[in-house]
Write an enzyme that holds these catalytic residues in place. Structure first.
Site, PDB file in Angstrom:
ATOM      1  CE  LYS A   1      -4.495   0.375   1.863  1.00 16.36           C
ATOM      2  NZ  LYS A   1      -5.443   0.276   2.956  1.00 16.36           N
TER       3      LYS A   1
ATOM      4  CD  GLU B   1     -14.321  11.882   8.458  1.00 19.43           C
ATOM      5  OE1 GLU B   1     -13.426  12.599   8.908  1.00 19.43           O
ATOM      6  OE2 GLU B   1     -15.293  12.329   7.806  1.00 19.43           O
TER       7      GLU B   1
ATOM      8  CG  LEU C   1     -15.106   9.679   5.261  1.00 18.86           C
ATOM      9  CD1 LEU C   1     -15.308   8.445   4.408  1.00 18.86           C
ATOM     10  CD2 LEU C   1     -13.708  10.224   5.049  1.00 18.86           C
TER      11      LEU C   1
ATOM     12  CG  PHE D   1     -29.822   7.350   4.819  1.00 16.72           C
ATOM     13  CD1 PHE D   1     -29.041   6.205   4.875  1.00 16.72           C
ATOM     14  CD2 PHE D   1     -29.205   8.554   4.542  1.00 16.72           C
ATOM     15  CE1 PHE D   1     -27.682   6.275   4.650  1.00 16.72           C
ATOM     16  CE2 PHE D   1     -27.846   8.630   4.321  1.00 16.72           C
ATOM     17  CZ  PHE D   1     -27.072   7.489   4.376  1.00 16.72           C
TER      18      PHE D   1
ATOM     19  CB  ALA E   1     -37.425   0.655  -0.531  1.00 15.54           C
ATOM     20  N   GLY E   2     -34.571  -0.814  -0.759  1.00 13.20           N
ATOM     21  CA  GLY E   2     -33.644  -1.594  -1.573  1.00 13.20           C
ATOM     22  C   GLY E   2     -33.391  -2.957  -0.966  1.00 13.20           C
TER      23      GLY E   2
ATOM     24  CB  CYS F   1     -19.416   2.206   8.366  1.00 15.95           C
ATOM     25  SG  CYS F   1     -17.785   2.893   8.097  1.00 15.95           S
TER      26      CYS F   1
ATOM     27  CE  LYS G   1     -16.034  -0.687  11.360  1.00 16.91           C
ATOM     28  NZ  LYS G   1     -16.230   0.272  12.430  1.00 16.91           N
TER      29      LYS G   1
HETATM   30  N1  LIG Z   1     -14.850   3.710   5.380  1.00 20.09           N
HETATM   31  C1  LIG Z   1     -15.744   4.602   5.801  1.00 20.09           C
HETATM   32  O1  LIG Z   1     -16.629   5.012   5.057  1.00 20.09           O
HETATM   33  C2  LIG Z   1     -15.670   5.133   7.212  1.00 20.09           C
HETATM   34  C3  LIG Z   1     -16.397   6.288   7.541  1.00 20.09           C
HETATM   35  C4  LIG Z   1     -16.345   6.781   8.838  1.00 20.09           C
HETATM   36  C5  LIG Z   1     -15.595   6.113   9.803  1.00 20.09           C
HETATM   37  N2  LIG Z   1     -14.923   4.961   9.468  1.00 20.09           N
HETATM   38  C6  LIG Z   1     -14.153   4.304  10.513  1.00 20.09           C
HETATM   39  O2  LIG Z   1     -12.780   4.655  10.339  1.00 20.09           O
HETATM   40  C7  LIG Z   1     -11.911   3.552  10.651  1.00 20.09           C
HETATM   41  C8  LIG Z   1     -11.074   3.204   9.441  1.00 20.09           C
HETATM   42  O3  LIG Z   1     -11.947   2.805   8.395  1.00 20.09           O
HETATM   43  P1  LIG Z   1     -11.404   2.583   6.910  1.00 20.09           P
HETATM   44  O4  LIG Z   1     -12.584   2.250   6.078  1.00 20.09           O
HETATM   45  O5  LIG Z   1     -10.519   3.704   6.518  1.00 20.09           O
HETATM   46  O6  LIG Z   1     -10.525   1.266   7.140  1.00 20.09           O
HETATM   47  P2  LIG Z   1      -9.553   0.550   6.095  1.00 20.09           P
HETATM   48  O7  LIG Z   1      -9.606  -0.889   6.412  1.00 20.09           O
HETATM   49  O8  LIG Z   1      -9.879   1.003   4.706  1.00 20.09           O
HETATM   50  O9  LIG Z   1      -8.121   1.133   6.448  1.00 20.09           O
HETATM   51  C9  LIG Z   1      -7.466   0.902   7.647  1.00 20.09           C
HETATM   52  C10 LIG Z   1      -5.974   0.971   7.394  1.00 20.09           C
HETATM   53  O10 LIG Z   1      -5.288   0.921   8.624  1.00 20.09           O
HETATM   54  C11 LIG Z   1      -4.099   0.179   8.433  1.00 20.09           C
HETATM   55  N3  LIG Z   1      -3.514  -0.225   9.704  1.00 20.09           N
HETATM   56  C12 LIG Z   1      -3.833  -1.290  10.482  1.00 20.09           C
HETATM   57  N4  LIG Z   1      -3.058  -1.306  11.577  1.00 20.09           N
HETATM   58  C13 LIG Z   1      -2.239  -0.224  11.500  1.00 20.09           C
HETATM   59  C14 LIG Z   1      -1.224   0.319  12.320  1.00 20.09           C
HETATM   60  N5  LIG Z   1      -0.865  -0.258  13.473  1.00 20.09           N
HETATM   61  N6  LIG Z   1      -0.571   1.434  11.915  1.00 20.09           N
HETATM   62  C15 LIG Z   1      -0.924   2.050  10.765  1.00 20.09           C
HETATM   63  N7  LIG Z   1      -1.881   1.574   9.933  1.00 20.09           N
HETATM   64  C16 LIG Z   1      -2.534   0.463  10.297  1.00 20.09           C
HETATM   65  C17 LIG Z   1      -4.557  -0.950   7.539  1.00 20.09           C
HETATM   66  O11 LIG Z   1      -3.458  -1.581   6.904  1.00 20.09           O
HETATM   67  C18 LIG Z   1      -5.465  -0.214   6.569  1.00 20.09           C
HETATM   68  O12 LIG Z   1      -4.739   0.262   5.445  1.00 20.09           O
HETATM   69  C19 LIG Z   1     -12.847   2.426  11.110  1.00 20.09           C
HETATM   70  O13 LIG Z   1     -12.985   2.478  12.503  1.00 20.09           O
HETATM   71  C20 LIG Z   1     -14.179   2.798  10.439  1.00 20.09           C
HETATM   72  O14 LIG Z   1     -15.286   2.284  11.150  1.00 20.09           O
HETATM   73  C21 LIG Z   1     -14.944   4.479   8.198  1.00 20.09           C
END
Ligand SMILES: NC(=O)c1ccc[n+]([C@@H]2O[C@H](COP(=O)([O-])OP(=O)(O)OC[C@H]3O[C@@H](n4cnc5c(N)ncnc54)[C@H](O)[C@@H]3O)[C@@H](O)[C@H]2O)c1
Length: 441
Positions: free
Chosen positions: A36, A146, A148, A244, A247-248, A255, A258
């Site tokens: 990555k 966050e 987004l 939101f 319907a679907g 997110c 979980k």
């Molecule tokens: N994806 C979304 O739409 C979204 C929106 C709001 C909040 N969140 C929350 O944000 C958090 C991250 O979500 P995401 O979708 O970006 O996850 P993701 O799985 O896309 O990315 C997480 C990244 O963290 C890295 N990682 C793991 N351990 C690490 C460490 N010790 N040091 C550095 N990097 C490390 C992983 O390799 C991965 O690249 C989650 O808690 C999620 O619930 C996600």
């Protein structure tokens, strides 16, 4: 301008890093995956998200990527953006969060650890205690969840509805708020527990609306109402709003599933049975499976039938397939003995069960198929009800899991059509001829 360290180069970490760089900050993004980091250094974004590639190019002088946590040692802010997936019990797995805390380098100055990952209420207190135990009492802690949405992540970050900042130290909250100074959005400043709960409650509310409208859709099907009209009429009520209420075939993604489980577990670990949320989750699981019943109603037993799944990502605008309804649908169809073909414009389909044939185009997916199921609301599927599709199918049946198509126009184009929560005309079932039949309506 500040120096910002980010742990995690996923959707949240990379978008946060790219947007802070756009706002003029100096950003170092750290991940644990060498592939990555290498691709990011080459300027390649490891997932599909509009606007991120342009931001990375435009801000390359202010953005760097590293595997080494020591490279964030001089940062004033240490954003935690690692994944927090569910454990077998449904609780949030915080192991990656704790790894970040364990790996914090010998920081200089008084940086602030800023939690952007979605975490259970009470996590901040534990991390604060963990920092103190590690001799890092001089490191601040702020919760900054966050909100987004994938597919429009950059827009959401730059023009958020609100910025939530939870802290027990006013000065730390002010420092984090200053990072966002050029963003015009209300700031909700509160304690850490409340900030953590705002994120979980907001997601739970959105999921509740989805399961609510899906149940209304199911009642519409039983009573002859059209949920699209119902949602429009309901959504125009200013007390309710239109969002939101589409319907679907149920929500998916990294997110909602979980976070709903984590909130349900959090409540039950605290001795409270969150009945409404339990129902929301159950409705969603059942909703994903209702497509099977619709297919059977038209095709009879599905053994030996070919079904095309159109769209695999959990929603349009992303290649993310985490918890996508397409996975459940594909598994159920295979279990019924159907042959499954699948297409998506960007998602690779890697997480589908073995036995699904992944193809490169909509036409390859529908060729000889007994049914086409719209699983993701990709804009290109709005043109599905056309002659070349109808003529290449063995049986021109469209099950529209996203209510993307106009039912009348689709029927006039010679397809049998099933949406979600929309009236079905009796002649839609087991059609004998692909010829347009105006009298159907
Ligand atoms: N994806 C979304 O739409 C979204 C929106 C709001 C909040 N969140 C929350 O944000 C958090 C991250 O979500 P995401 O979708 O970006 O996850 P993701 O799985 O896309 O990315 C997480 C990244 O963290 C890295 N990682 C793991 N351990 C690490 C460490 N010790 N040091 C550095 N990097 C490390 C992983 O390799 C991965 O690249 C989650 O808690 C999620 O619930 C996600």
């Amino acid at each position: 301008m500040a120096r910002v360290g980010i742990f995690g180069a996923g959707w949240v970490g990379l978008v946060t890093g790219a947007c802070f760089a756009e706002l003029g900050h100096e950003v170092v993004v750290r991940d644990v995956l060498p592939a990555k980091i290498e691709s990011l250094r080459r300027g390649e974004v490891p997932f599909f998200e509009d606007d991120v590639p342009e931001l990375l190019v435009r801000n390359r002088d202010r953005l760097s990527f590293t595997l080494d946590p020591a490279d964030v040692a001089d940062c004033e802010f240490l954003f935690v953006c690692v994944d927090t997936p569910p454990t077998a019990s449904g609780d949030a797995d915080l192991s990656r969060v704790w790894t970040v805390i364990d790996e914090l380098p010998a920081v200089t100055g008084n940086p602030i650890v800023v939690m952007k990952s979605t975490v259970p209420v009470g996590t901040g207190e534990k991390v604060r205690a963990g920092l103190d135990e590690r001799g890092l009492a001089h490191v601040g802690y702020v919760s900054n969840p966050e909100f987004l949405a994938e597919g429009k992540a950059v827009g959401d970050f730059m023009k958020p509805d609100r910025i939530v900042i939870g802290s027990s130290v006013r000065a730390d909250a002010a420092r984090v708020a200053s990072l966002y100074a050029s963003i015009d959005a209300p700031i909700v400043q509160c304690d850490v527990n409340s900030a953590e709960m705002i994120k979980l409650a907001a997601n739970a509310f959105l999921m509740t609306r989805i399961s609510f409208i899906n149940e209304i859709a199911n009642v519409c099907e039983a009573t002859g109402a059209d949920v699209v009209m119902v949602a429009e009429g309901v959504g125009l009520d200013r007390r309710l709003g239109p969002h939101f209420l589409r319907a679907g075939i149920g929500y998916g993604g990294s997110c909602f599933p979980k976070d709903s489980l984590a909130l349900k577990q959090l409540a039950s670990n605290s001795g409270y049975h969150f009945q409404l949320l339990s129902a929301v989750i159950e409705v969603n699981e059942l909703q994903k499976r209702r497509v099977i019943g619709k297919l059977k109603r038209h095709l009879g037993p599905l053994r030996g039938k070919t079904v095309a799944l159109l769209g695999l990502a959990f929603k349009a605008g992303t290649d993310d397939m985490r918890e996508a309804p397409s996975i459940v649908l594909a598994s159920r169809l295979l279990a019924e003995g159907a042959d499954v073909r699948a297409w998506d414009p960007v998602a690779s389909g890697g997480s589908l069960p073995r036995g699904v044939e992944i193809v490169d185009s909509v036409l390859d997916a529908v060729r000889g198929a007994d049914a086409a199921v719209i699983v993701t609301e990709w804009p290109e599927l709005k043109e599905l009800a056309r002659d070349e599709v109808r003529l290449s199918m063995a049986n021109p049946l469209i099950v529209d899991g996203r209510n993307l198509l106009d039912p009348e126009a689709t029927r006039r184009a010679g397809f049998a059509y099933e949406g979600i929560g929309r009236p079905t005309s009796p002649s839609d079932v087991l059609p004998q001829t692909p010829e347009p039949a105006r009298s159907e309506a």
